[in-house]
Design a protein around this motif. Sequence first.
Motif, PDB file in Angstrom:
ATOM      1  N   GLY A 123      37.939  54.427  42.319  1.00 20.57           N
ATOM      2  CA  GLY A 123      37.864  54.358  43.774  1.00 20.57           C
ATOM      3  C   GLY A 123      37.911  52.937  44.281  1.00 20.57           C
ATOM      4  O   GLY A 123      38.196  51.984  43.554  1.00 20.57           O
ATOM      5  N   GLY A 124      37.600  52.794  45.553  1.00 16.17           N
ATOM      6  CA  GLY A 124      37.697  51.508  46.203  1.00 16.17           C
ATOM      7  C   GLY A 124      36.810  50.437  45.601  1.00 16.17           C
ATOM      8  O   GLY A 124      37.221  49.272  45.496  1.00 16.17           O
ATOM      9  N   GLU A 125      35.613  50.802  45.174  1.00 13.43           N
ATOM     10  CA  GLU A 125      34.708  49.801  44.620  1.00 13.43           C
ATOM     11  C   GLU A 125      35.258  49.215  43.330  1.00 13.43           C
ATOM     12  O   GLU A 125      35.193  47.993  43.109  1.00 13.43           O
ATOM     13  CB  GLU A 125      33.323  50.408  44.371  1.00 13.43           C
ATOM     14  CG  GLU A 125      32.266  49.399  43.950  1.00 13.43           C
ATOM     15  CD  GLU A 125      32.054  48.295  44.968  1.00 13.43           C
ATOM     16  OE1 GLU A 125      31.675  47.164  44.553  1.00 13.43           O
ATOM     17  OE2 GLU A 125      32.261  48.525  46.174  1.00 13.43           O
ATOM     18  N   ALA A 126      35.823  50.065  42.472  1.00 18.52           N
ATOM     19  CA  ALA A 126      36.424  49.562  41.235  1.00 18.52           C
ATOM     20  C   ALA A 126      37.601  48.644  41.533  1.00 18.52           C
ATOM     21  O   ALA A 126      37.771  47.596  40.889  1.00 18.52           O
ATOM     22  CB  ALA A 126      36.868  50.732  40.358  1.00 18.52           C
ATOM     23  N   VAL A 127      38.425  48.997  42.513  1.00 20.20           N
ATOM     24  CA  VAL A 127      39.556  48.146  42.882  1.00 20.20           C
ATOM     25  C   VAL A 127      39.059  46.822  43.442  1.00 20.20           C
ATOM     26  O   VAL A 127      39.586  45.750  43.104  1.00 20.20           O
ATOM     27  CB  VAL A 127      40.464  48.879  43.890  1.00 20.20           C
ATOM     28  CG1 VAL A 127      41.522  47.932  44.460  1.00 20.20           C
ATOM     29  CG2 VAL A 127      41.130  50.084  43.225  1.00 20.20           C
ATOM     30  N   ARG A 128      38.043  46.858  44.281  1.00 21.56           N
ATOM     31  CA  ARG A 128      37.498  45.615  44.843  1.00 21.56           C
ATOM     32  C   ARG A 128      36.989  44.684  43.755  1.00 21.56           C
ATOM     33  O   ARG A 128      37.166  43.463  43.816  1.00 21.56           O
ATOM     34  CB  ARG A 128      36.370  45.928  45.833  1.00 21.56           C
ATOM     35  CG  ARG A 128      36.834  46.312  47.218  1.00 21.56           C
ATOM     36  CD  ARG A 128      35.680  46.390  48.194  1.00 21.56           C
ATOM     37  NE  ARG A 128      34.793  47.502  47.895  1.00 21.56           N
ATOM     38  CZ  ARG A 128      34.930  48.721  48.362  1.00 21.56           C
ATOM     39  NH1 ARG A 128      35.958  49.009  49.154  1.00 21.56           N
ATOM     40  NH2 ARG A 128      34.086  49.679  48.057  1.00 21.56           N
ATOM     41  N   GLN A 129      36.336  45.241  42.741  1.00 20.11           N
ATOM     42  CA  GLN A 129      35.712  44.422  41.712  1.00 20.11           C
ATOM     43  C   GLN A 129      36.695  43.990  40.615  1.00 20.11           C
ATOM     44  O   GLN A 129      36.559  42.891  40.064  1.00 20.11           O
ATOM     45  CB  GLN A 129      34.549  45.182  41.072  1.00 20.11           C
ATOM     46  CG  GLN A 129      33.374  45.384  42.002  1.00 20.11           C
ATOM     47  CD  GLN A 129      32.199  46.054  41.308  1.00 20.11           C
ATOM     48  OE1 GLN A 129      32.221  46.285  40.101  1.00 20.11           O
ATOM     49  NE2 GLN A 129      31.158  46.368  42.058  1.00 20.11           N
ATOM     50  N   GLN A 130      37.675  44.831  40.293  1.00 15.00           N
ATOM     51  CA  GLN A 130      38.484  44.600  39.091  1.00 15.00           C
ATOM     52  C   GLN A 130      39.928  44.184  39.344  1.00 15.00           C
ATOM     53  O   GLN A 130      40.573  43.644  38.440  1.00 15.00           O
ATOM     54  CB  GLN A 130      38.509  45.880  38.223  1.00 15.00           C
ATOM     55  CG  GLN A 130      37.156  46.276  37.656  1.00 15.00           C
ATOM     56  CD  GLN A 130      37.265  47.585  36.891  1.00 15.00           C
ATOM     57  OE1 GLN A 130      36.644  48.582  37.258  1.00 15.00           O
ATOM     58  NE2 GLN A 130      38.071  47.590  35.839  1.00 15.00           N
ATOM     59  N   ALA A 131      40.455  44.439  40.522  1.00 15.24           N
ATOM     60  CA  ALA A 131      41.865  44.131  40.755  1.00 15.24           C
ATOM     61  C   ALA A 131      42.123  42.650  40.608  1.00 15.24           C
ATOM     62  O   ALA A 131      41.342  41.799  41.078  1.00 15.24           O
ATOM     63  CB  ALA A 131      42.292  44.602  42.135  1.00 15.24           C
ATOM     64  N   SER A 132      43.221  42.312  39.938  1.00 10.21           N
ATOM     65  CA  SER A 132      43.633  40.913  39.727  1.00 10.21           C
ATOM     66  C   SER A 132      44.953  40.695  40.470  1.00 10.21           C
ATOM     67  O   SER A 132      46.026  40.958  39.951  1.00 10.21           O
ATOM     68  CB  SER A 132      43.788  40.625  38.237  1.00 10.21           C
ATOM     69  OG  SER A 132      44.233  39.304  38.028  1.00 10.21           O
ATOM     70  N   ILE A 133      44.837  40.258  41.726  1.00  9.01           N
ATOM     71  CA  ILE A 133      45.979  40.098  42.617  1.00  9.01           C
ATOM     72  C   ILE A 133      46.099  38.622  42.977  1.00  9.01           C
ATOM     73  O   ILE A 133      45.138  38.019  43.471  1.00  9.01           O
ATOM     74  CB  ILE A 133      45.808  40.925  43.907  1.00  9.01           C
ATOM     75  CG1 ILE A 133      45.680  42.414  43.585  1.00  9.01           C
ATOM     76  CG2 ILE A 133      46.954  40.671  44.881  1.00  9.01           C
ATOM     77  CD1 ILE A 133      45.260  43.267  44.768  1.00  9.01           C
ATOM     78  N   HIS A 134      47.252  38.043  42.716  1.00  3.19           N
ATOM     79  CA  HIS A 134      47.441  36.616  42.984  1.00  3.19           C
ATOM     80  C   HIS A 134      48.802  36.405  43.648  1.00  3.19           C
ATOM     81  O   HIS A 134      49.805  36.924  43.180  1.00  3.19           O
ATOM     82  CB  HIS A 134      47.374  35.796  41.688  1.00  3.19           C
ATOM     83  CG  HIS A 134      46.100  35.988  40.936  1.00  3.19           C
ATOM     84  ND1 HIS A 134      44.930  35.344  41.280  1.00  3.19           N
ATOM     85  CD2 HIS A 134      45.814  36.757  39.866  1.00  3.19           C
ATOM     86  CE1 HIS A 134      43.971  35.707  40.445  1.00  3.19           C
ATOM     87  NE2 HIS A 134      44.483  36.572  39.574  1.00  3.19           N
TER      88      HIS A 134
END
Length: 270
Positions: free
Chosen positions: A256-267
Amino acid sequence: MDNQRAADILANVRSSNPLIHNITNLVVTNFTANGLLALGASPVMAYAKEEVADMARIAGALALNMGTLDEQVVQSMRIAGTSAAAHGVPIVFDPVGAGATPYRTETARSLVQELPVTVIRGNAAEIANVVGEDWSIKGVDAAVGSNQDVASLARKAAQALGCVTAITGKDDYVSDGKVTYRISNGTPLLTKVTGTGCLLSSVIAAFLAVEKDAVAAAVSALAYYGVAAENAVEVAGDDHPGSFQIEFLNHLHRTGGEAVRQQASIHRVE
């Protein structure tokens, strides 16, 4: 583009439950449908030329995948794509195996010329061959160069094709020809389960169905997908592709959103 926006777009997919019309290949139909259901989208697989225009018209997005290619499928893709364009429905195109044979390459090039594709998604060799670059391909697998080469290819392809380009591999790149992002989530086990790339193209379509900014939609879809894969391999183990396939579907549902907020690596790539 940041992790919070990616999480917000994921939430919009789940609250909207968009209908995604897939014209995909015979190898991955079941996996694609189950993956979209796990995400929270509503898949439909419609191929007959007699109905694809009507189905594309009512869909939130259209995903075209030429993995198992024949002329009837190509005809249906053209009809569906024309209908989608006429009704403002975004189109994702997956040029599976472009570069492997002249027929595949010519078909991929003709489809992106004829249809207003919103996002093209493939590996580096597939995208390169669509735009006339000479990158080696074995079947549908790419042999790629450096990460910077892929970033440059994504930018060049977006400019040449007039659509957002998503190139997936060890790192993923999304570009509209002006702005380019690198997404560094995922696991090598994604390459050991057939259909994960094809499903990803349909997942991008689901994100496009709720987000008009095609770059943001593609980046968010790639980040979510990679995070789900990372969490799945933690449960399945990194040497169990069969178990990973099951856990990946589980985590497409659970992520969900919390996992994406914490783990996503976007640069952003300058």
